[in-house]
Scaffold this motif. Structure first.
Motif, PDB file in Angstrom:
ATOM      1  N   LYS A   2       0.847  -1.195   0.000  1.00  0.00           N
ATOM      2  CA  LYS A   2       0.000   0.000   0.000  1.00  0.00           C
ATOM      3  C   LYS A   2       0.880   1.241   0.000  1.00  0.00           C
ATOM      4  CE  LYS A   2      -1.803  -1.845   3.622  1.00  0.00           C
ATOM      5  NZ  LYS A   2      -2.549  -2.143   4.873  1.00  0.00           N
ATOM      6  N   PRO A  78      -0.365   4.618   8.069  1.00  0.00           N
ATOM      7  CA  PRO A  78       0.611   3.561   8.322  1.00  0.00           C
ATOM      8  C   PRO A  78       1.503   3.806   9.518  1.00  0.00           C
ATOM      9  CG  PRO A  78       1.306   4.919   6.480  1.00  0.00           C
ATOM     10  CD  PRO A  78      -0.093   5.335   6.809  1.00  0.00           C
ATOM     11  N   TRP A 252       3.375  -1.141   4.087  1.00  0.00           N
ATOM     12  CA  TRP A 252       3.243   0.198   3.538  1.00  0.00           C
ATOM     13  C   TRP A 252       4.560   0.695   2.959  1.00  0.00           C
ATOM     14  CZ3 TRP A 252      -1.112   3.262   3.167  1.00  0.00           C
ATOM     15  CH2 TRP A 252      -2.253   2.818   3.836  1.00  0.00           C
ATOM     16  N   SER A 254       5.890   4.564   1.993  1.00  0.00           N
ATOM     17  CA  SER A 254       5.511   5.958   2.171  1.00  0.00           C
ATOM     18  C   SER A 254       6.494   6.872   1.454  1.00  0.00           C
ATOM     19  CB  SER A 254       5.467   6.299   3.663  1.00  0.00           C
ATOM     20  OG  SER A 254       4.773   7.486   3.909  1.00  0.00           O
TER      21      SER A 254
END
Length: 285
Positions: A2, A78, A252, A254
């Motif tokens: 994600k 996250p 995650w 980022s």
């Protein structure tokens, strides 16, 4: 996997503008920056006058608003991008309490750089401090994350692995950051992930390039690193994503893009497109 954006890289947007735009573009989450900033002295910047930053001093009071606008946009959180160091225990506890109320399961707790005491003494002291941080993590259910960062005690995966040795990966983890590691501490992506092992908890991405600067009046050149667009830096994202795929990473990722060549909205939108392109080329089902 994600995709989220760390709001340090969104200085021109308010939190409401950020979640609205990230949701419209198709991002999965937002990683909020939390720190008390100095008063702005000019235009909004990454490190000064950043409009997309929540103050540490009012974090507890801001939790309901953070939760509301993030949930309304359909975004996940996250991690909390905090700056309170391992020796700032009261601030770390305040942040962990707020993160727990938000339902965020992890947050950054930096260990900083060595001072006059030297690297080894600072390393030993920060590990002692992190014993307390681990206890707070157990208490609040929020994992403490150490970010791989140039000019810090943990610029490489090897240094971070040595730092977290003996800590429970359920409570203490590491943020892999290829952009920071380009500047200092780079290790071959598959090996760096293997070195971190169970302590790998989160991934930050950005890109950078070395820039030459001729020295006036001298026949020599010095080099410095500058942040670059995700598509055009030194970092090999096909290699990183292939390595993440090989270990089955499904957490995650980022983005904290500090380049400025492209306007913010277009920059953020293209970063998501680029990450999805790389993922399609490299991830196996």
């Amino acid at each position: 996997m994600k995709f989220a954006v760390f709001t340090a890289s969104l200085p021109e947007w308010t939190p409401e503008e950020a979640v609205t735009e990230l949701a419209r573009q198709g991002w999965d989450g937002v990683e909020w920056r939390v720190v008390d900033q100095k008063p702005p002295t000019g235009d909004a910047g990454f490190w000064s006058g950043n409009k997309c930053t929540w103050p540490l001093s009012s974090f507890t009071e801001d939790v309901p608003r953070i939760k509301s606008i993030t949930a309304a946009a359909g975004l996940g959180m996250p991690s909390i991008g905090a700056y309170a160091r391992s020796d700032e225990v009261a601030d770390v506890e305040k942040l962990m309490a707020g993160a727990a109320e938000l339902g965020v399961k992890q947050m950054r707790v930096p260990v900083g750089k060595p001072g006059d005491e030297g690297y080894n003494a600072a390393f030993t002291q920060r590990r002692k401090e992190y014993q307390v941080i681990q206890e707070l993590s157990q208490q609040y259910g929020v994992k403490a994350l150490i970010e791989l960062h140039h000019q810090s005690l943990v610029s490489s995966a090897s240094a971070a692995a040595r730092f977290v040795e003996g800590f429970d990966p359920a409570h203490v983890g590491v943020i892999h950051d290829i952009g920071n590691m380009l500047r200092e501490g780079f290790e071959f992506d598959p090996w760096s992930l293997e070195i971190l092992g169970d302590h790998l908890a989160h991934v930050h991405v950005k890109n950078a390039v070395p820039k030459p600067s001729p020295v006036d009046g001298e026949n020599r050149t010095v080099w410095n690193w500058e942040w670059a667009p995700m598509r055009h830096g030194v970092g090999n994202y096909d290699q990183l994503f292939s390595a993440l795929s090989a270990i089955g990473y499904d957490g995650w990722l980022s983005v904290e893009d500090f380049s400025t060549e492209v306007p913010l909205k277009e920059r953020v939108e293209d970063n998501l497109a680029y990450l999805k392109e790389v993922q399609a080329r490299t991830f196996t089902s």
